[in-house]
Design a protein around this motif. Structure first.
Motif, PDB file in Angstrom:
ATOM      1  N   VAL A 118       5.730 -16.114  41.338  1.00 36.79           N
ATOM      2  CA  VAL A 118       5.294 -14.793  40.920  1.00 36.79           C
ATOM      3  C   VAL A 118       5.927 -14.446  39.571  1.00 36.79           C
ATOM      4  CG1 VAL A 118       5.298 -12.351  41.518  1.00 36.79           C
ATOM      5  CG2 VAL A 118       4.924 -14.067  43.287  1.00 36.79           C
ATOM      6  N   TRP A 119       7.206 -14.758  39.409  1.00 38.99           N
ATOM      7  CA  TRP A 119       7.916 -14.606  38.142  1.00 38.99           C
ATOM      8  C   TRP A 119       8.169 -15.997  37.574  1.00 38.99           C
ATOM      9  CZ3 TRP A 119       9.066 -10.161  35.605  1.00 38.99           C
ATOM     10  CH2 TRP A 119       8.986  -8.961  36.320  1.00 38.99           C
ATOM     11  N   ALA A 120       8.085 -16.138  36.251  1.00 38.46           N
ATOM     12  CA  ALA A 120       8.339 -17.426  35.604  1.00 38.46           C
ATOM     13  C   ALA A 120       9.081 -17.197  34.294  1.00 38.46           C
ATOM     14  CB  ALA A 120       7.027 -18.152  35.320  1.00 38.46           C
ATOM     15  N   TYR A 127      11.290 -20.415  38.341  1.00 41.76           N
ATOM     16  CA  TYR A 127      10.340 -19.570  39.057  1.00 41.76           C
ATOM     17  C   TYR A 127      11.039 -18.725  40.101  1.00 41.76           C
ATOM     18  CZ  TYR A 127       6.523 -22.440  37.221  1.00 41.76           C
ATOM     19  OH  TYR A 127       5.632 -23.073  36.396  1.00 41.76           O
ATOM     20  N   VAL A 128      10.423 -17.597  40.426  1.00 44.08           N
ATOM     21  CA  VAL A 128      10.794 -16.774  41.569  1.00 44.08           C
ATOM     22  C   VAL A 128       9.523 -16.595  42.377  1.00 44.08           C
ATOM     23  CG1 VAL A 128      11.565 -14.510  42.331  1.00 44.08           C
ATOM     24  CG2 VAL A 128      12.642 -15.576  40.337  1.00 44.08           C
ATOM     25  N   GLY A 129       9.579 -16.951  43.657  1.00 42.73           N
ATOM     26  CA  GLY A 129       8.404 -16.843  44.496  1.00 42.73           C
ATOM     27  C   GLY A 129       8.750 -16.966  45.964  1.00 42.73           C
ATOM     28  N   SER A 130       7.728 -16.932  46.800  1.00 43.31           N
ATOM     29  CA  SER A 130       7.933 -16.946  48.251  1.00 43.31           C
ATOM     30  C   SER A 130       7.999 -18.351  48.836  1.00 43.31           C
ATOM     31  CB  SER A 130       6.831 -16.147  48.946  1.00 43.31           C
ATOM     32  OG  SER A 130       5.568 -16.673  48.608  1.00 43.31           O
ATOM     33  N   THR A 131       7.746 -19.370  48.018  1.00 43.56           N
ATOM     34  CA  THR A 131       7.823 -20.757  48.482  1.00 43.56           C
ATOM     35  C   THR A 131       8.784 -21.524  47.588  1.00 43.56           C
ATOM     36  OG1 THR A 131       5.533 -20.656  49.213  1.00 43.56           O
ATOM     37  CG2 THR A 131       6.494 -22.840  48.967  1.00 43.56           C
ATOM     38  N   LEU A 132       9.714 -22.227  48.187  1.00 40.12           N
ATOM     39  CA  LEU A 132      10.670 -23.024  47.420  1.00 40.12           C
ATOM     40  C   LEU A 132       9.998 -24.290  46.909  1.00 40.12           C
ATOM     41  CD1 LEU A 132      13.563 -23.602  46.451  1.00 40.12           C
ATOM     42  CD2 LEU A 132      13.985 -24.635  48.690  1.00 40.12           C
ATOM     43  N   GLY A 133      10.120 -24.538  45.609  1.00 39.85           N
ATOM     44  CA  GLY A 133       9.584 -25.758  45.012  1.00 39.85           C
ATOM     45  C   GLY A 133       8.182 -25.563  44.486  1.00 39.85           C
ATOM     46  N   GLY A 134       7.677 -26.604  43.867  1.00 38.33           N
ATOM     47  CA  GLY A 134       6.337 -26.550  43.320  1.00 38.33           C
ATOM     48  C   GLY A 134       6.334 -26.191  41.848  1.00 38.33           C
ATOM     49  N   SER A 135       5.183 -25.808  41.390  1.00 38.35           N
ATOM     50  CA  SER A 135       5.041 -25.535  39.960  1.00 38.35           C
ATOM     51  C   SER A 135       4.409 -24.175  39.698  1.00 38.35           C
ATOM     52  CB  SER A 135       4.221 -26.644  39.310  1.00 38.35           C
ATOM     53  OG  SER A 135       2.958 -26.732  39.930  1.00 38.35           O
ATOM     54  N   SER A 136       4.755 -23.196  40.524  1.00 37.10           N
ATOM     55  CA  SER A 136       4.282 -21.839  40.275  1.00 37.10           C
ATOM     56  C   SER A 136       5.162 -20.849  41.014  1.00 37.10           C
ATOM     57  CB  SER A 136       2.829 -21.677  40.722  1.00 37.10           C
ATOM     58  OG  SER A 136       2.741 -21.800  42.127  1.00 37.10           O
TER      59      SER A 136
END
Length: 100
Positions: free
Chosen positions: A78-80, A67-76
């Motif tokens: 913006v880009w996947a 993933y690429v996103g504004s929060t490190l970690g998790g399961s979602s």
């Protein structure tokens, strides 16, 4: 799905960095750019931080996606991209969530 950018290795003095960019449909382009190697998360999985923004490239908690996103970690994010190996450069197609 959207036309996919690519993630390519960028040499550095301490570890690999990733240039996330290329052809895309124009969605979430603020997330494209250079991602610098930061080390390993609590699970021992490599992660990267955007060179100039507070964005991260990381593997999902379940390990099936990058993933690429504004929060490190998790399961979602913006880009996947479906995980092929332990490197995000091996993702075949990145998809973007356009909030619609």
């Amino acid at each position: 799905p959207t036309t996919t950018p690519t993630a390519t290795l960028m040499p550095s003095s301490f570890a690999c960095n990733i240039n996330f960019g290329g052809t895309n449909d124009g969605y979430a382009t603020q997330y494209l750019g250079l991602y610098e190697h930061q080390g390993f998360d609590a699970n021992g999985v490599v992660y990267f931080k955007h060179a100039t923004m507070e964005f991260f490239m990381y593997r999902s908690d379940g390990g099936s996606w990058w993933y690429v996103g504004s929060t490190l970690g998790g399961s979602s994010g913006v880009w996947a991209g479906l995980r092929v190996t332990n490197s995000p450069t091996d993702v075949v197609m990145w998809e973007v969530w356009d909030n619609s």
